[in-house]
Each structure stands twice: as C-alpha cells, then as structure tokens.
Write a protein that holds these residues in place. Structure first.
Motif, mmCIF file in Angstrom:
data_model
loop_
_atom_site.group_PDB
_atom_site.id
_atom_site.type_symbol
_atom_site.label_atom_id
_atom_site.label_comp_id
_atom_site.label_asym_id
_atom_site.label_seq_id
_atom_site.Cartn_x
_atom_site.Cartn_y
_atom_site.Cartn_z
ATOM 1 N N LEU A 24 0.829 -1.209 0.000
ATOM 2 C CA LEU A 24 0.000 0.000 0.000
ATOM 3 C C LEU A 24 0.863 1.257 0.000
ATOM 4 O O LEU A 24 0.554 2.233 -0.696
ATOM 5 N N LEU A 25 1.965 1.227 0.755
ATOM 6 C CA LEU A 25 2.896 2.352 0.731
ATOM 7 C C LEU A 25 3.500 2.501 -0.668
ATOM 8 O O LEU A 25 3.577 3.605 -1.210
ATOM 9 N N ALA A 26 3.894 1.394 -1.270
ATOM 10 C CA ALA A 26 4.460 1.432 -2.624
ATOM 11 C C ALA A 26 3.451 2.001 -3.617
ATOM 12 O O ALA A 26 3.818 2.768 -4.513
ATOM 13 N N GLN A 27 2.183 1.650 -3.455
ATOM 14 C CA GLN A 27 1.145 2.190 -4.326
ATOM 15 C C GLN A 27 1.103 3.711 -4.217
ATOM 16 O O GLN A 27 1.008 4.422 -5.219
ATOM 17 N N LYS A 28 1.201 4.235 -2.999
ATOM 18 C CA LYS A 28 1.202 5.689 -2.805
ATOM 19 C C LYS A 28 2.414 6.328 -3.468
ATOM 20 O O LYS A 28 2.306 7.362 -4.125
ATOM 21 N N VAL A 29 3.563 5.703 -3.304
ATOM 22 C CA VAL A 29 4.786 6.246 -3.905
ATOM 23 C C VAL A 29 4.672 6.235 -5.425
ATOM 24 O O VAL A 29 4.943 7.240 -6.091
ATOM 25 N N ILE A 63 1.629 -2.187 -9.578
ATOM 26 C CA ILE A 63 1.518 -2.342 -8.117
ATOM 27 C C ILE A 63 0.088 -2.658 -7.708
ATOM 28 O O ILE A 63 -0.132 -3.439 -6.776
ATOM 29 N N THR A 64 -0.902 -2.108 -8.384
ATOM 30 C CA THR A 64 -2.275 -2.433 -8.004
ATOM 31 C C THR A 64 -2.587 -3.900 -8.329
ATOM 32 O O THR A 64 -3.238 -4.581 -7.531
ATOM 33 N N THR A 65 -2.083 -4.387 -9.445
ATOM 34 C CA THR A 65 -2.283 -5.800 -9.784
ATOM 35 C C THR A 65 -1.557 -6.684 -8.767
ATOM 36 O O THR A 65 -2.092 -7.707 -8.327
ATOM 37 N N TYR A 66 -0.363 -6.279 -8.355
ATOM 38 C CA TYR A 66 0.393 -6.995 -7.317
ATOM 39 C C TYR A 66 -0.427 -7.062 -6.021
ATOM 40 O O TYR A 66 -0.555 -8.124 -5.412
ATOM 41 N N LEU A 67 -0.969 -5.926 -5.613
ATOM 42 C CA LEU A 67 -1.734 -5.883 -4.364
ATOM 43 C C LEU A 67 -2.961 -6.783 -4.402
ATOM 44 O O LEU A 67 -3.322 -7.390 -3.391
ATOM 45 N N HIS A 68 -3.600 -6.899 -5.561
ATOM 46 C CA HIS A 68 -4.754 -7.803 -5.663
ATOM 47 C C HIS A 68 -4.329 -9.248 -5.405
ATOM 48 O O HIS A 68 -5.080 -10.007 -4.785
ATOM 49 N N GLY A 69 -3.136 -9.626 -5.848
ATOM 50 C CA GLY A 69 -2.636 -10.972 -5.556
ATOM 51 C C GLY A 69 -2.435 -11.198 -4.066
ATOM 52 O O GLY A 69 -2.701 -12.284 -3.539
ATOM 53 N N VAL A 70 -1.977 -10.172 -3.363
ATOM 54 C CA VAL A 70 -1.779 -10.262 -1.911
ATOM 55 C C VAL A 70 -3.126 -10.350 -1.195
ATOM 56 O O VAL A 70 -3.324 -11.204 -0.317
ATOM 57 N N VAL A 71 -4.064 -9.499 -1.569
ATOM 58 C CA VAL A 71 -5.362 -9.507 -0.897
ATOM 59 C C VAL A 71 -6.157 -10.773 -1.242
ATOM 60 O O VAL A 71 -6.926 -11.273 -0.407
ATOM 61 N N ASP A 72 -5.952 -11.341 -2.410
ATOM 62 C CA ASP A 72 -6.598 -12.621 -2.749
ATOM 63 C C ASP A 72 -6.133 -13.717 -1.796
ATOM 64 O O ASP A 72 -6.938 -14.530 -1.327
ATOM 65 N N GLU A 73 -4.828 -13.758 -1.524
ATOM 66 C CA GLU A 73 -4.299 -14.750 -0.580
ATOM 67 C C GLU A 73 -4.844 -14.504 0.818
ATOM 68 O O GLU A 73 -5.216 -15.446 1.520
#
Length: 156
Positions: A24-29, A63-73
């Motif tokens: 989430l921090l990376a998304q902001k950056v 990064i948003t696609t990456y985060l969806h993989g994390v939240v899916d898990e």
C-alpha cells in the motif's frame, strides 16, 4: 520494504501483513500521493513503462495488480484486508518478469525469516525447492536483480 516475488501463499501471517502494508505504501509512492521512499530499490521493477497498447496501463497498474494478488491470498485465509484501498482493478493480462536468481534469493531469505518466527509454516513448505512466483510475475532465467541487497552468500 519487502515486496515479495514468491507467491503470497508461502508467507506467514506476519509476512503477508507486512507485504500488504508495504504494498500500500508502494502504491502511494508509485502513484505520486506521497513523497517518501521514492528511490527505494524494491520499487524499480514496478516502474516499467506501459506498453504501446490502447488503452495504456493506468498509473500504478503493476503495483495495483500486485496488491490484488496479496489480498486474494489474505481472503483465502479468512483475513479481512480492505480491497477498497487498492486504487484500480487488477489487469489480468499484465505480467512482469522475475529472474530465477531473484526467486531463489527470496526463497532463501523467506525461509530464514520463517525459521526464526514461524517454524510451523517453514515445515509446511520444506519439500519446496523452487517456489511459485506471485501471480503477476513470469519467471525467466537470470541472476539476482542488480538492485537487490544480498545478505551472505545465497548461491544467487
């Protein structure tokens, strides 16, 4: 900042939560909504230029696609991460590359962390020699990325 290349399934609870927060921090950056951490080396791989497609990737698509993989898990484990914090839908066609060297290095690094804080999780993955990558990533031959800080000798 640790944005793992290994599939989120291998992370223990602490690792998955830290990956979510740091993602989430990376998304902001990467979307320009914060000024800190702009030069962090872990972000280099998410700064890929969008392909010449119509339409092009929206800002921060990797990064948003990456985060969806994390939240899916997290959802698969019954955790309640707030998916609404992700700024865009995942791009199912988007893929980034990760090298075999980087994946091996991360697997070594993660196993060391699990050995110290979650031996039960480490035991679950003891027979895995080479882990699967995060769903966003495609594994290609190659060494550890030049921006990765290596700890000890890991055979990368």
């Amino acid at each position: 900042m640790r944005l793992w290349s290994v599939h989120p399934r291998y992370l223990d609870r602490q690792g998955l939560t830290a990956c979510w927060r740091e993602g989430l921090l990376a998304q902001k950056v990467l979307t320009g909504t914060t000024r800190g951490y702009r030069n962090h080396p872990q972000l280099e791989r998410f700064r890929v230029p969008p392909p010449a497609t119509d339409p092009p990737w929206p800002p921060g698509a990797p990064i948003t696609t990456y985060l969806h993989g994390v939240v899916d898990e997290a959802a698969a484990r019954g955790y309640a991460y707030d998916r609404t914090k992700i700024l865009a839908a995942p791009d199912g066609a988007l893929r980034l590359e990760v090298t075999t060297g980087r994946l091996r290095h991360e697997w070594w690094h993660l196993r060391e962390k699990l050995r110290a804080r979650s031996p039960d999780v480490l035991a679950r993955w003891r027979d895995v020699a080479v882990p699967q990558a995060h769903p966003l990533l495609v594994v290609v031959p190659g060494p550890v990325a030049r921006w990765e800080v290596l700890q000890d000798a890991v055979g990368a």
